[in-house]
Design a protein around this motif. Structure first.
Motif, mmCIF file in Angstrom:
data_model
loop_
_atom_site.group_PDB
_atom_site.id
_atom_site.type_symbol
_atom_site.label_atom_id
_atom_site.label_comp_id
_atom_site.label_asym_id
_atom_site.label_seq_id
_atom_site.Cartn_x
_atom_site.Cartn_y
_atom_site.Cartn_z
ATOM 1 N N ASP A 207 0.879 -1.269 0.027
ATOM 2 C CA ASP A 207 0.007 0.042 0.104
ATOM 3 C C ASP A 207 0.808 1.208 0.027
ATOM 4 O OD1 ASP A 207 -1.795 2.165 0.442
ATOM 5 O OD2 ASP A 207 -2.789 1.277 2.097
ATOM 6 N N PHE A 208 0.912 2.167 -1.190
ATOM 7 C CA PHE A 208 1.844 3.143 -1.201
ATOM 8 C C PHE A 208 1.185 4.294 -0.570
ATOM 9 C CE2 PHE A 208 3.787 1.345 -5.466
ATOM 10 C CZ PHE A 208 4.805 0.943 -4.957
ATOM 11 N N THR A 209 -0.039 4.221 -0.179
ATOM 12 C CA THR A 209 -0.490 5.220 0.723
ATOM 13 C C THR A 209 -0.440 5.042 2.126
ATOM 14 O OG1 THR A 209 -2.919 4.526 0.774
ATOM 15 C CG2 THR A 209 -2.286 5.992 -1.114
ATOM 16 N N LYS A 210 0.408 3.913 2.598
ATOM 17 C CA LYS A 210 0.459 3.793 3.989
ATOM 18 C C LYS A 210 1.901 3.878 4.550
ATOM 19 C CE LYS A 210 0.008 -0.114 7.250
ATOM 20 N NZ LYS A 210 -0.623 -1.522 7.460
ATOM 21 N N PRO A 211 2.239 4.501 5.517
ATOM 22 C CA PRO A 211 3.532 4.862 5.979
ATOM 23 C C PRO A 211 3.951 3.561 6.747
ATOM 24 C CG PRO A 211 2.179 6.153 7.375
ATOM 25 C CD PRO A 211 1.357 5.527 6.389
ATOM 26 N N VAL A 212 5.307 3.669 6.961
ATOM 27 C CA VAL A 212 5.995 2.567 7.693
ATOM 28 C C VAL A 212 6.054 3.332 9.295
ATOM 29 C CG1 VAL A 212 8.144 1.393 8.381
ATOM 30 C CG2 VAL A 212 7.510 1.771 5.860
ATOM 31 N N ASP A 213 5.929 2.466 10.176
ATOM 32 C CA ASP A 213 5.904 3.019 11.756
ATOM 33 C C ASP A 213 7.072 3.657 11.714
ATOM 34 O OD1 ASP A 213 6.176 3.419 14.430
ATOM 35 O OD2 ASP A 213 5.409 1.572 15.033
ATOM 36 N N MET B 109 16.512 -0.758 12.380
ATOM 37 C CA MET B 109 16.543 -1.765 11.445
ATOM 38 C C MET B 109 17.766 -2.792 11.117
ATOM 39 S SD MET B 109 13.535 -0.373 8.652
ATOM 40 C CE MET B 109 13.074 -2.217 8.364
ATOM 41 N N ILE B 110 18.884 -2.057 11.518
ATOM 42 C CA ILE B 110 20.157 -2.774 11.297
ATOM 43 C C ILE B 110 20.108 -4.159 11.755
ATOM 44 C CG2 ILE B 110 22.586 -2.740 11.760
ATOM 45 C CD1 ILE B 110 21.479 -0.356 9.772
ATOM 46 N N GLY B 111 20.392 -5.248 11.111
ATOM 47 C CA GLY B 111 20.503 -6.485 11.467
ATOM 48 C C GLY B 111 19.237 -7.263 11.329
ATOM 49 N N MET B 112 18.115 -6.609 10.830
ATOM 50 C CA MET B 112 16.750 -7.208 10.751
ATOM 51 C C MET B 112 16.959 -8.089 9.324
ATOM 52 S SD MET B 112 13.708 -4.847 10.919
ATOM 53 C CE MET B 112 13.173 -3.915 12.608
ATOM 54 N N GLY B 113 16.183 -9.405 9.513
ATOM 55 C CA GLY B 113 16.079 -10.237 8.225
ATOM 56 C C GLY B 113 14.983 -9.861 7.490
ATOM 57 N N TRP B 114 14.814 -10.637 6.506
ATOM 58 C CA TRP B 114 13.706 -10.324 5.531
ATOM 59 C C TRP B 114 12.486 -10.218 5.842
ATOM 60 C CZ3 TRP B 114 12.882 -7.108 1.689
ATOM 61 C CH2 TRP B 114 11.842 -7.438 0.861
ATOM 62 N N THR B 115 12.213 -11.242 6.835
ATOM 63 C CA THR B 115 10.890 -11.491 7.387
ATOM 64 C C THR B 115 10.851 -10.502 8.430
ATOM 65 O OG1 THR B 115 11.097 -13.956 7.295
ATOM 66 C CG2 THR B 115 9.434 -13.014 9.050
ATOM 67 N N ASP B 116 11.704 -10.022 9.085
ATOM 68 C CA ASP B 116 11.447 -8.987 9.979
ATOM 69 C C ASP B 116 11.203 -7.502 9.469
ATOM 70 O OD1 ASP B 116 11.888 -10.497 12.297
ATOM 71 O OD2 ASP B 116 14.236 -10.194 12.398
ATOM 72 N N VAL B 117 11.923 -7.347 8.143
ATOM 73 C CA VAL B 117 11.656 -6.233 7.363
ATOM 74 C C VAL B 117 10.155 -6.256 6.979
ATOM 75 C CG1 VAL B 117 11.781 -5.143 5.323
ATOM 76 C CG2 VAL B 117 14.085 -6.043 6.522
ATOM 77 N N LEU B 118 9.657 -7.269 6.552
ATOM 78 C CA LEU B 118 8.243 -7.345 6.108
ATOM 79 C C LEU B 118 7.449 -6.934 7.193
ATOM 80 C CD1 LEU B 118 7.985 -10.477 3.705
ATOM 81 C CD2 LEU B 118 8.259 -8.055 3.061
ATOM 82 N N ASP B 119 7.651 -7.573 8.471
ATOM 83 C CA ASP B 119 6.734 -7.266 9.597
ATOM 84 C C ASP B 119 6.817 -5.698 9.911
ATOM 85 O OD1 ASP B 119 5.896 -9.957 9.707
ATOM 86 O OD2 ASP B 119 7.573 -10.266 11.428
ATOM 87 N N ALA B 120 8.073 -5.228 9.673
ATOM 88 C CA ALA B 120 8.186 -3.611 10.299
ATOM 89 C C ALA B 120 7.516 -2.772 9.086
ATOM 90 C CB ALA B 120 9.679 -3.259 10.142
ATOM 91 N N TYR B 121 7.427 -3.156 7.852
ATOM 92 C CA TYR B 121 6.697 -2.328 6.908
ATOM 93 C C TYR B 121 5.308 -2.605 7.300
ATOM 94 C CZ TYR B 121 10.662 -0.651 4.123
ATOM 95 O OH TYR B 121 11.621 0.023 3.513
ATOM 96 N N ASP B 122 4.735 -3.682 7.379
ATOM 97 C CA ASP B 122 2.964 -3.999 7.785
ATOM 98 C C ASP B 122 2.474 -3.888 6.627
ATOM 99 O OD1 ASP B 122 1.090 -4.893 9.618
ATOM 100 O OD2 ASP B 122 0.945 -2.846 10.181
ATOM 101 N N GLY B 123 2.720 -4.076 5.359
ATOM 102 C CA GLY B 123 1.934 -3.817 4.316
ATOM 103 C C GLY B 123 2.093 -2.401 3.694
ATOM 104 N N ALA B 124 2.899 -1.583 4.167
ATOM 105 C CA ALA B 124 3.155 -0.472 3.575
ATOM 106 C C ALA B 124 4.130 -0.456 2.700
ATOM 107 C CB ALA B 124 3.817 0.644 4.924
ATOM 108 N N GLY B 125 4.437 0.721 1.799
ATOM 109 C CA GLY B 125 5.237 0.568 0.787
ATOM 110 C C GLY B 125 6.618 1.427 0.921
#
Length: 308
Positions: free
Chosen positions: A180-186, A194-210
């Motif tokens: 969702d390009f109209t939704k911000p990341v927290d 975010m340093i050291g986050m793996g891909w799954t953690d990155v996706l969790d952090a974005y939580d559907g946002a673009g």
């Protein structure tokens, strides 16, 4: 320009310019270019400002090096991004007023998308090692004449664009679930978090946002804006690139009556409203007893953290 190998290759290769047509009828994306002055060091061939209109890129490199846009793989064609350069500036306009709306997620009202990206701590692993971006000041205006510079947010930086939610960090095919390009990341994930986050953690952090650099218009004291200006950095030799600017969509209202401020969650803000109304009646009287009391507090705490 201070570029990694990925960005150097991307900006050194020429390709045909393709202008993006902006959507009308109150598009959430910028719809017109007001002005553009490429500065010193603007990447050769990346000087078509019309490519910053419309939505950010989800897939890049067609006909050259096709790949999904992820935080590790930024858009790189000159039909997708425009380079600003030292001393340069790009001014874009919306076809409607972008509001300072407390109902927006995290209070963020505006997003600026660039071609910043994460470096990989371990080649090919999708583990965040750092952020590769080139800065650029952001200013906003209601009339295109009087400008307010946004503090502590740069155009080409956090958060790198994520095009799809069901792909890997180095995907070469489009996904089926768009972000969702109209939704911000927290914004709590700013800085080094975010340093050291793996891909799954990155996706969790974005939580559907673009992704995108998030701006709360309250920071500049404006109730609304229509114009956005991206200026080159103060350091010669680097040049931010811009993909799009976006009006953030308000969060869906919570279905729970304990969401007293309507921001999509039952949390401390709602608790403060309830406590401020203690002993009175009104919206915080959740059990309709005629008084805001311990029973209403229990209902709110029972719904704590609930989303729509």
């Amino acid at each position: 320009m201070q570029l990694t190998a990925t960005r150097f290759l991307a900006l050194s290769l020429g390709s045909t310019l393709v202008c993006c047509a902006a959507r009308a009828d109150q598009s959430p994306f910028a719809t017109s270019v007001v002005s553009y002055v490429p500065g010193l060091g603007a990447a050769t061939g990346y000087t078509n400002p019309a490519v910053a209109l419309g939505m950010p890129e989800r897939f890049t490199g067609e006909g050259l090096m096709p790949q999904t846009v992820t935080p590790f793989q930024p858009a790189f064609l000159n039909s997708e991004i425009v380079s600003i350069g030292f001393g340069g500036a790009l001014v874009l306009a919306f076809d409607h007023d972008v509001l300072d709306d407390p109902a927006n997620p995290f209070g963020i009202d505006l997003l600026v998308y660039s071609n910043a990206f994460f470096s990989d701590a371990f080649a090919g692993s999708g583990t965040v090692g750092g952020i590769i971006g080139e800065g650029g000041a952001i200013a906003v205006s209601r009339d295109g004449v009087r400008w307010s510079t946004v503090p502590n947010v740069v155009a080409d930086g956090l958060f790198p664009t994520l095009g799809y939610l069901d792909v890997g960090p180095y995907a070469t095919l489009p996904g089926m679930v768009p972000s969702d390009f109209t939704k911000p990341v927290d914004p709590a994930h700013r800085g080094l978090s975010m340093i050291g986050m793996g891909w799954t953690d990155v996706l969790d952090a974005y939580d559907g946002a673009g992704g995108g650099a998030g701006i709360d218009l309250a920071l500049v004291g404006l109730a609304s804006i229509r114009f956005v200006r991206i200026s080159g950095p103060a350091t010669f030799g680097i040049s931010p690139e811009v993909d799009a600017v976006v009006d953030v969509a308000p969060a869906a209202p919570s279905s729970h009556p304990a969401d007293l401020n309507g921001d999509g969650a039952v949390d401390a803000a709602d608790l403060a409203i309830l406590l401020g109304a203690w002993g009175t009646d009104g919206a915080a009287d959740l059990d309709a007893s005629g008084t805001v009391d311990a029973s209403d507090l229990a209902i709110l705490l029972g719904a704590w953290g609930q989303l729509p």
